[in-house]
Motif scaffolding. Sequence first.
Motif, mmCIF file in Angstrom:
data_model
loop_
_atom_site.group_PDB
_atom_site.id
_atom_site.type_symbol
_atom_site.label_atom_id
_atom_site.label_comp_id
_atom_site.label_asym_id
_atom_site.label_seq_id
_atom_site.Cartn_x
_atom_site.Cartn_y
_atom_site.Cartn_z
ATOM 1 N N SER A 96 0.861 -1.190 0.000
ATOM 2 C CA SER A 96 0.000 0.000 0.000
ATOM 3 C C SER A 96 0.888 1.229 0.000
ATOM 4 O O SER A 96 2.099 1.147 0.253
ATOM 5 C CB SER A 96 -0.932 0.000 1.218
ATOM 6 N N GLU A 97 0.303 2.363 -0.264
ATOM 7 C CA GLU A 97 1.062 3.609 -0.355
ATOM 8 C C GLU A 97 0.808 4.447 0.895
ATOM 9 O O GLU A 97 -0.344 4.695 1.268
ATOM 10 C CB GLU A 97 0.652 4.371 -1.617
ATOM 11 N N ALA B 230 4.480 -2.535 3.228
ATOM 12 C CA ALA B 230 3.674 -3.746 3.435
ATOM 13 C C ALA B 230 2.855 -3.590 4.710
ATOM 14 O O ALA B 230 2.996 -4.345 5.675
ATOM 15 C CB ALA B 230 4.590 -4.971 3.504
ATOM 16 N N ASP B 231 1.982 -2.583 4.714
ATOM 17 C CA ASP B 231 1.212 -2.280 5.912
ATOM 18 C C ASP B 231 0.035 -1.388 5.504
ATOM 19 O O ASP B 231 -0.051 -0.906 4.380
ATOM 20 C CB ASP B 231 2.096 -1.570 6.943
ATOM 21 N N LEU C 199 -4.512 -0.700 -4.369
ATOM 22 C CA LEU C 199 -3.466 -1.576 -3.832
ATOM 23 C C LEU C 199 -2.389 -1.778 -4.894
ATOM 24 O O LEU C 199 -2.614 -1.513 -6.083
ATOM 25 C CB LEU C 199 -4.042 -2.926 -3.413
ATOM 26 N N VAL C 200 -1.256 -2.255 -4.459
ATOM 27 C CA VAL C 200 -0.122 -2.489 -5.356
ATOM 28 C C VAL C 200 0.275 -3.948 -5.231
ATOM 29 O O VAL C 200 0.506 -4.445 -4.122
ATOM 30 C CB VAL C 200 1.073 -1.583 -5.014
ATOM 31 N N VAL C 201 0.357 -4.642 -6.362
ATOM 32 C CA VAL C 201 0.840 -6.013 -6.374
ATOM 33 C C VAL C 201 2.282 -5.997 -6.883
ATOM 34 O O VAL C 201 2.623 -5.289 -7.835
ATOM 35 C CB VAL C 201 -0.046 -6.921 -7.254
ATOM 36 N N GLY C 202 3.140 -6.751 -6.192
ATOM 37 C CA GLY C 202 4.545 -6.832 -6.573
ATOM 38 C C GLY C 202 4.949 -8.239 -6.937
ATOM 39 O O GLY C 202 4.459 -9.216 -6.362
ATOM 40 N N VAL C 203 5.837 -8.356 -7.919
ATOM 41 C CA VAL C 203 6.330 -9.651 -8.387
ATOM 42 C C VAL C 203 7.851 -9.569 -8.473
ATOM 43 O O VAL C 203 8.404 -8.605 -9.020
ATOM 44 C CB VAL C 203 5.734 -10.034 -9.751
ATOM 45 N N ASP C 204 8.541 -10.588 -7.936
ATOM 46 C CA ASP C 204 10.000 -10.700 -8.016
ATOM 47 C C ASP C 204 10.358 -11.950 -8.806
ATOM 48 O O ASP C 204 9.773 -13.022 -8.590
ATOM 49 C CB ASP C 204 10.631 -10.795 -6.629
ATOM 50 N N ASN C 205 11.346 -11.814 -9.701
ATOM 51 C CA ASN C 205 11.815 -12.951 -10.499
ATOM 52 C C ASN C 205 13.203 -13.355 -10.035
ATOM 53 O O ASN C 205 14.164 -12.608 -10.173
ATOM 54 C CB ASN C 205 11.849 -12.579 -11.986
#
Length: 378
Positions: free
Chosen positions: A256-257, A265-266, A280-286
């Motif tokens: 969230s911002e 992350a809160d 909301l913000v979704v994050g992806v790590d490779n």
Amino acid sequence: MTELRSLLALLPRPVRTLPADLAVVLIFVALTNVAVLAPVISETSLRIPLGLVFVLFIPGYAFIAALFPEEGDSPTDTDSDTDTDSDSDSEAAPDSTWGSETDWGSSSSSTADDNTDETGLLQHGLGRSGIDGIERVALSFGLSIAITPLLGLILNFTPWGIRLVPIMITVSLFTVLATVIAAVRRWNLPADQRFRVPYKSWYATGRSELLEPDSRGDALLNILLIASILLAAGSVTFAVMVPPDGEQFSAVYILSEDDDGEYVADNYPTEFTQGESEELVVGVDNNEHRTVDYSVVLVEQQVSQDGNETVVDEQRELERFETQLAHNETWHHSHDVEPTMTGEDIRLVWLLYPDDIPEDVSMETTDYHVHLWVDVEE
């Protein structure tokens, strides 16, 4: 050969007279910057060995060259000179024929010889000029390990910070400046006192040892030595150029911002009203060590509890997102979440699928998912 000499004659005198070891330092600095900063070459493994030598040896060598431009005397040469002087002094001492005076004279001369030996050791040991090759190499490693972190600490208090490009520029400028100072200090010394790397003597010694052995046993040992060196160098090169892949995995999470515009992350929204949305913000790590096409499926679920097991009673798909990430790359995607189900304990689930999406999207068909419990009012 004549054409090469003619081309070299066209160069400025400082370039033509630059010592060979300092020229190698400047060439190595240029090659390392190209390997690290050039768009195409920087993606290869060439930057690893060049970068290690550049950080661990080159700055210290240039700094030592600036501090000690003169040829150094090795400790073994000093010891041999001291022994020679002592022998010559003992041979030159006159014999005495008086009994009592001989005893006193021998005692006095012994004390004088001890003082002379101690003075000679101090003069040759502590007062010897310059440093030898072994000391120069050892100090180069030690000072490089000290200089590079110190330059990084200085960068930490500048607007540029500790990043790759500022570090490369700073270490390169320091090395070039130290090399220029070293060259000027050597030029100011007489030719017979300047430090030189004995390339020719090394080549002659190595050639005679390898190509002109004294016996067949020496020849066999030379062959085994060369094979061992090649094997060790090949093993180290392979380990550096082809590092192990390590653990392979992907990751998905929600953020969230905050009031400062930073992702945290809160502070997730947990109270929704039907027909209204929350961001909301979704994050992806490779971390798969390869380029992956990712798909993120956002679903809402009404669930019930059957003993210790959570059962999905109803599931609806809300959105899908797609992206392509290279290894060690991260993707953040801001989106509006608008649940359609109402009631308490509605579960919002973000399902991450590397490569392909199956027909049945659920938490059982992927290893990567994250969820958020919300209450939705009508």
